[in-house]
Design an enzyme around this catalytic site. Structure first.
Site, mmCIF file in Angstrom:
data_model
loop_
_atom_site.group_PDB
_atom_site.id
_atom_site.type_symbol
_atom_site.label_atom_id
_atom_site.label_comp_id
_atom_site.label_asym_id
_atom_site.label_seq_id
_atom_site.Cartn_x
_atom_site.Cartn_y
_atom_site.Cartn_z
ATOM 1 N N ASP A 33 0.820 -1.223 0.000
ATOM 2 C CA ASP A 33 0.000 0.000 0.000
ATOM 3 C C ASP A 33 0.850 1.267 0.000
ATOM 4 O OD1 ASP A 33 -2.403 -1.599 0.315
ATOM 5 O OD2 ASP A 33 -1.838 -1.817 2.420
ATOM 6 N N LYS A 72 2.598 2.174 -5.001
ATOM 7 C CA LYS A 72 3.335 1.670 -6.166
ATOM 8 C C LYS A 72 2.581 1.915 -7.464
ATOM 9 C CE LYS A 72 3.507 -2.499 -4.485
ATOM 10 N NZ LYS A 72 2.834 -2.193 -3.198
ATOM 11 N N GLY A 121 -4.613 -4.040 -4.732
ATOM 12 C CA GLY A 121 -5.187 -2.955 -5.507
ATOM 13 C C GLY A 121 -4.218 -1.807 -5.708
ATOM 14 N N HIS A 122 -4.065 -1.363 -6.951
ATOM 15 C CA HIS A 122 -3.258 -0.194 -7.265
ATOM 16 C C HIS A 122 -4.193 0.916 -7.725
ATOM 17 C CE1 HIS A 122 0.670 -2.663 -8.061
ATOM 18 N NE2 HIS A 122 0.369 -2.540 -6.784
ATOM 19 N N GLN A 174 1.964 -6.109 -3.166
ATOM 20 C CA GLN A 174 2.208 -6.126 -1.721
ATOM 21 C C GLN A 174 3.552 -5.434 -1.403
ATOM 22 O OE1 GLN A 174 1.254 -9.527 -2.993
ATOM 23 N NE2 GLN A 174 -0.853 -8.996 -2.643
#
Length: 448
Positions: free
Chosen positions: A16, A19, A43-44, A227
């Site tokens: 988180d 990235k 999730g990005h 991650q």
């Protein structure tokens, strides 16, 4: 023929770190972006103007014209989640067809993986890991146990039928015996995934061959991690980790390029620290300051919506992460979240049972005994959101960044001052390196 340049983007903390935004910003200079680990639990979030994209499986390069995106063999793919994401991207006007590829060797998440994980995580007496219960861990278990189904197998209907029948027989028995779960219907599952296989087929290819051809043609490739380092199955805070190789070493394993093909590693850290789910967190805040950071940083999972635990920056952890990843450059995100603070404590060292240590504990009990040695730095109490030049940051903010750079032993490449694509500072030395990466993309576009 000139070999293409490569870079790996990894999370330096517990994930988180932002990235997604960094990969999106950098992808302007790359011909290919390849995701190498994790599943649709990662999730990005990318914000471009007024549009907000939450990508779970598809690499962030898909949002850049002229950039191909690859889901590598190290990813575990939920095909239904993938198709849903592709549909959403098409609806938003993103060109995915011919630009997005899925490894034929990636393993597939099936409904029984979700059933097993959900039941296991909620079983009486089990130490909760804090999973998303999306089947990622059980899918990797089947992969390691040589009982998994790969993407290419979705296209062989006879094999698919046999695999689902056998797997459901086994998993239904286990789930009923251990957790009293309701059985899954193999015939219904087969029909659903036979149809899914036909829809996913146009994206499927040998992505290792594709990547190596691109590098051989002199194109630049970025490897996108999922991650963070401290969630890596080998090097993280075990057992409170993910099930894949989240460090830079996973890029070679998870895509099929040689380790010698990796040129640089870009590690992303927040200006503070967060963690979602269970597990050790030495600098965690349990007060109103932690609540303020969570609110200002919008620290809620992009996929799950879970509130993130917040704390001060942990430099021993950052140094460990740099060692494991071989970090070449450091990116600091969410600097603007700290704008309101008069002082900012930073953990500069650990003590265990009163003794200073430079090592990260391997055992869970070691993390529980850590005492943090803090050094307080002056806050700047001036808005920094949207600043795009290092020299325009308040002096105290620049001193904070200099302190991180010295303590981490790695040069800072970029600083994020807001969620938008343009709210980014690119430091001069790194900007020069980016130009060499951009040459590979120019060559590729020149051949199109």
């Amino acid at each position: 023929m000139q070999k293409g340049k490569t870079a790996v983007v990894v999370g330096a903390q517990w994930g988180d770190e932002g990235k997604g935004k960094i990969v999106d910003v950098l992808s302007e200079k790359f011909s290919v972006v390849a995701r190498y680990a994790g599943g649709h639990n990662a999730g990005h979030t990318v914000i471009i103007g007024s549009q907000r994209f939450v990508l779970q499986l598809v690499p962030c390069g898909v949002l850049r014209q002229g950039c191909r995106s690859i889901i590598g063999n190290g990813v575990v793919l939920d095909p239904i989640a993938f198709l849903k994401e592709v549909s959403a991207l098409r609806s938003a006007g993103v060109n995915v067809d011919g630009n997005l590829f899925v490894s034929n060797r990636a393993h597939v998440i099936l409904p029984y993986h979700r059933m097993i994980e959900l039941a296991s995580e909620n079983a009486p007496g089990r130490v909760k890991i804090g999973t998303t219960s999306r089947g990622i861990g059980p899918s990797y278990e089947d992969k390691a146990g040589r009982g998994g189904l790969r993407v290419i197998d979705l296209l062989d209907l006879d094999l698919l039928k046999k695999h689902i029948d056998n797997a459901c027989r086994e998993k239904n028995m286990i789930a009923h015996a251990l957790f009293n779960s309701e059985p899954l219907d193999p015939d219904k599952m087969y029909r659903e995934y036979a149809e899914v296989g036909g829809k996913i087929a146009p994206f499927v290819t040998d992505t290792a061959a594709l990547l190596n051809r691109a590098l051989g043609d002199g194109q630049s490739v970025m490897f996108e991690g999922a991650q963070g380092t401290m969630l890596d199955i080998d090097h993280g805070t075990y057992p409170f980790v993910t099930s894949s190789s989240a460090t830079s070493g996973g890029a070679a394993i998870g895509t099929g390029v040689a380790p010698t093909a990796i040129d640089s590693v870009i590690a992303v850290t927040k200006a503070y620290c967060t963690r979602v789910g269970e597990g050790p967190f030495p600098t965690e805040l349990h007060d109103s300051v932690g609540d303020e950071i969570r609110a200002r940083g919008n620290e809620f999972g992009a996929v799950t919506g879970r509130p993130r635990r917040c704390g001060w920056l942990d430099l021993p952890l950052l140094r460990y992460s740099g060692m494991i990843n071989g970090t070449s450059w450091l990116v600091v995100t969410k600097l603007d979240v700290l704008d309101q603070l008069a002082e900012i404590p930073v953990c500069v060292g650990y003590k265990i049972r009163g003794q200073k240590t430079d090592e990260i504990p391997a055992e869970a009990s070691g993390w529980e005994e850590i005492e943090c040695d803090y050094q307080s730095l002056s806050g700047w109490q001036t808005p920094t959101q949207g600043i795009r030049e290092l020299s325009k940051l308040p002096r105290a903010a620049r001193e904070y960044l200099d302190f991180i750079e010295r303590q981490a032993g790695t040069e800072i490449a970029m600083v994020s001052t807001g969620p938008g694509r343009d709210e980014t500072i690119i430091v001069d030395g790194f900007a020069r390196e980016l130009e060499t990466l951009g040459d590979g993309k120019k060559r590729a576009q020149g051949r199109d």
